[in-house]
Motif scaffolding. Structure first.
Motif, mmCIF file in Angstrom:
data_model
loop_
_atom_site.group_PDB
_atom_site.id
_atom_site.type_symbol
_atom_site.label_atom_id
_atom_site.label_comp_id
_atom_site.label_asym_id
_atom_site.label_seq_id
_atom_site.Cartn_x
_atom_site.Cartn_y
_atom_site.Cartn_z
ATOM 1 N N MET A 53 0.839 -1.187 0.000
ATOM 2 C CA MET A 53 0.000 0.000 0.000
ATOM 3 C C MET A 53 0.884 1.251 0.000
ATOM 4 O O MET A 53 1.757 1.394 0.851
ATOM 5 N N GLN A 54 0.637 2.156 -0.928
ATOM 6 C CA GLN A 54 1.341 3.426 -0.974
ATOM 7 C C GLN A 54 0.497 4.498 -0.282
ATOM 8 O O GLN A 54 -0.687 4.664 -0.599
ATOM 9 N N LEU A 55 1.117 5.201 0.643
ATOM 10 C CA LEU A 55 0.424 6.219 1.427
ATOM 11 C C LEU A 55 1.115 7.561 1.269
ATOM 12 O O LEU A 55 2.346 7.629 1.122
ATOM 13 N N GLU A 56 0.320 8.616 1.311
ATOM 14 C CA GLU A 56 0.855 9.964 1.225
ATOM 15 C C GLU A 56 0.088 10.878 2.176
ATOM 16 O O GLU A 56 -1.135 10.782 2.290
ATOM 17 N N LEU A 57 0.820 11.741 2.875
ATOM 18 C CA LEU A 57 0.240 12.759 3.746
ATOM 19 C C LEU A 57 0.597 14.124 3.205
ATOM 20 O O LEU A 57 1.744 14.379 2.832
ATOM 21 N N LYS A 58 -0.389 15.025 3.201
ATOM 22 C CA LYS A 58 -0.144 16.393 2.759
ATOM 23 C C LYS A 58 -0.830 17.374 3.703
ATOM 24 O O LYS A 58 -1.882 17.063 4.271
ATOM 25 N N VAL A 59 -0.246 18.539 3.863
ATOM 26 C CA VAL A 59 -0.903 19.678 4.503
ATOM 27 C C VAL A 59 -1.091 20.733 3.428
ATOM 28 O O VAL A 59 -0.128 21.125 2.746
ATOM 29 N N SER A 105 4.648 14.064 2.669
ATOM 30 C CA SER A 105 5.480 12.910 2.979
ATOM 31 C C SER A 105 4.780 11.676 2.447
ATOM 32 O O SER A 105 3.544 11.604 2.424
ATOM 33 N N SER A 106 5.548 10.682 2.016
ATOM 34 C CA SER A 106 4.956 9.456 1.486
ATOM 35 C C SER A 106 5.740 8.253 1.968
ATOM 36 O O SER A 106 6.885 8.365 2.414
ATOM 37 N N GLY A 107 5.111 7.089 1.885
ATOM 38 C CA GLY A 107 5.774 5.875 2.318
ATOM 39 C C GLY A 107 4.981 4.656 1.915
ATOM 40 O O GLY A 107 3.843 4.750 1.460
ATOM 41 N N GLU A 108 5.588 3.483 2.090
ATOM 42 C CA GLU A 108 4.931 2.217 1.789
ATOM 43 C C GLU A 108 4.427 1.597 3.080
ATOM 44 O O GLU A 108 5.216 1.291 3.977
ATOM 45 N N SER A 109 3.107 1.454 3.193
ATOM 46 C CA SER A 109 2.424 0.858 4.345
ATOM 47 C C SER A 109 2.424 1.741 5.594
ATOM 48 O O SER A 109 1.648 1.513 6.513
ATOM 49 N N GLU A 110 3.286 2.740 5.644
ATOM 50 C CA GLU A 110 3.351 3.613 6.805
ATOM 51 C C GLU A 110 3.945 4.954 6.389
ATOM 52 O O GLU A 110 4.880 5.008 5.590
ATOM 53 N N VAL A 111 3.417 6.032 6.939
ATOM 54 C CA VAL A 111 3.945 7.349 6.621
ATOM 55 C C VAL A 111 3.805 8.263 7.832
ATOM 56 O O VAL A 111 2.796 8.225 8.542
ATOM 57 N N THR A 155 0.482 10.724 11.639
ATOM 58 C CA THR A 155 0.924 9.380 11.276
ATOM 59 C C THR A 155 -0.227 8.568 10.686
ATOM 60 O O THR A 155 -1.369 8.677 11.132
ATOM 61 N N VAL A 156 0.098 7.761 9.699
ATOM 62 C CA VAL A 156 -0.861 6.834 9.095
ATOM 63 C C VAL A 156 -0.133 5.522 8.850
ATOM 64 O O VAL A 156 1.010 5.511 8.379
ATOM 65 N N LYS A 157 -0.816 4.417 9.182
ATOM 66 C CA LYS A 157 -0.200 3.111 9.020
ATOM 67 C C LYS A 157 -1.255 2.096 8.600
ATOM 68 O O LYS A 157 -2.382 2.103 9.110
ATOM 69 N N GLU A 158 -0.896 1.239 7.671
ATOM 70 C CA GLU A 158 -1.794 0.168 7.252
ATOM 71 C C GLU A 158 -1.995 -0.821 8.396
ATOM 72 O O GLU A 158 -1.052 -1.187 9.098
#
Length: 262
Positions: free
Chosen positions: A1-7, A18-24, A95-98
């Protein structure tokens, strides 16, 4: 899962990403301004995520039905129902995590959503009502699923609740966004006595077409209803029968629904 956070700011301009795989994780080193929003993007939908929208609010496991979830940073009256420490200062951790497959099978409170908002957000669980006292944030339906069970007063955080504005036909709907197995329900009715009244009986109607009446008592403790394993997508709390008490102000502080994913 690809995740991205934006403000983003009020005009949609990018302030941080910021972006990450399974967790960001995203550390935002500025003060928030009115109109700012946090955006969660995922290349998957119809899935569970652990989300902490602000370190002062804490995390909850939510179910998203869209690839993009938008959280509006609260200002003004909207801030009164959350911790005064939230979204303040010039450094913030999001924070966001699968969720792991093993976690999805866990018995937990499936009603908890610390980042619930008004409107069709695509983020569940989601609380709505046909009335909220004077339209004030401290009496919004979403307060009933924010995880705070302190019920011995009313008004600003941590005493926010769902207020019914004295309406006899008040209804609270809790949607899960998918099928879940409900096994136990906890209700924390507001207990700011003698300011508050209380409900001596309420009715629960479920998405499977069944209904049940629930006898309550005057108490600050949780009312507990044990269910046979019930597969549902939503429930409605209604037919709220007030006690013979001088106060016209019953309210709901918190609903918890314990069970597991279907």
């Amino acid at each position: 899962m690809q995740l991205e956070l934006k403000v983003l700011d009020k005009d949609g301009s990018l302030l941080a990403c910021s972006s990450g795989e399974s967790e960001v994780n995203l550390v935002y080193k500025e003060e928030y301004n009115e109109g700012d929003k946090i955006v969660i993007n995922s290349d998957m939908k119809n899935c569970n995520l652990h989300v902490s929208i602000d370190d002062a609010i804490g995390a909850s496991t939510v179910y998203i039905t869209r690839n993009e979830i938008i959280y509006q940073i609260p200002f003004g009256d909207a801030r009164l129902s959350i911790s005064p420490k939230a979204f303040t200062g010039n450094i913030h951790l999001i924070t966001v995590k699968e969720a792991f497959e093993e976690e999805k099978r866990n018995y937990r409170n499936l009603a908890l959503n610390k980042m619930d908002q008004h409107g069709d957000t695509g983020c569940y669980p989601h609380g709505t009502a046909n009335v909220e006292t004077r339209g004030e944030a401290v009496f919004a339906a979403k307060n009933a699923i924010d995880g705070i069970t302190e019920n011995r007063s009313h008004g600003e955080w941590p005493y926010s609740s769902w207020g019914i504005n004295r309406r006899d036909d008040a209804e609270f709907k809790l949607e899960f966004g998918r099928s879940i197995i409900a096994e136990k329900i906890y209700l924390y009715t507001r207990a700011d006595f003698p300011h508050d009244n209380w409900w001596q009986r309420v009715t629960l109607t479920f998405s499977d077409g069944s209904s049940m009446d629930w006898e309550l008592e005057k108490s600050e403790k949780a009312h507990v209803l044990v269910l046979k394993e019930k597969k549902i997508e939503w429930l409605v709390l209604h037919h709220l029968i007030k006690a013979d008490d001088p106060s016209p102000f019953p309210a709901l502080t918190q609903m918890e629904v314990y069970g597991r994913e279907a």
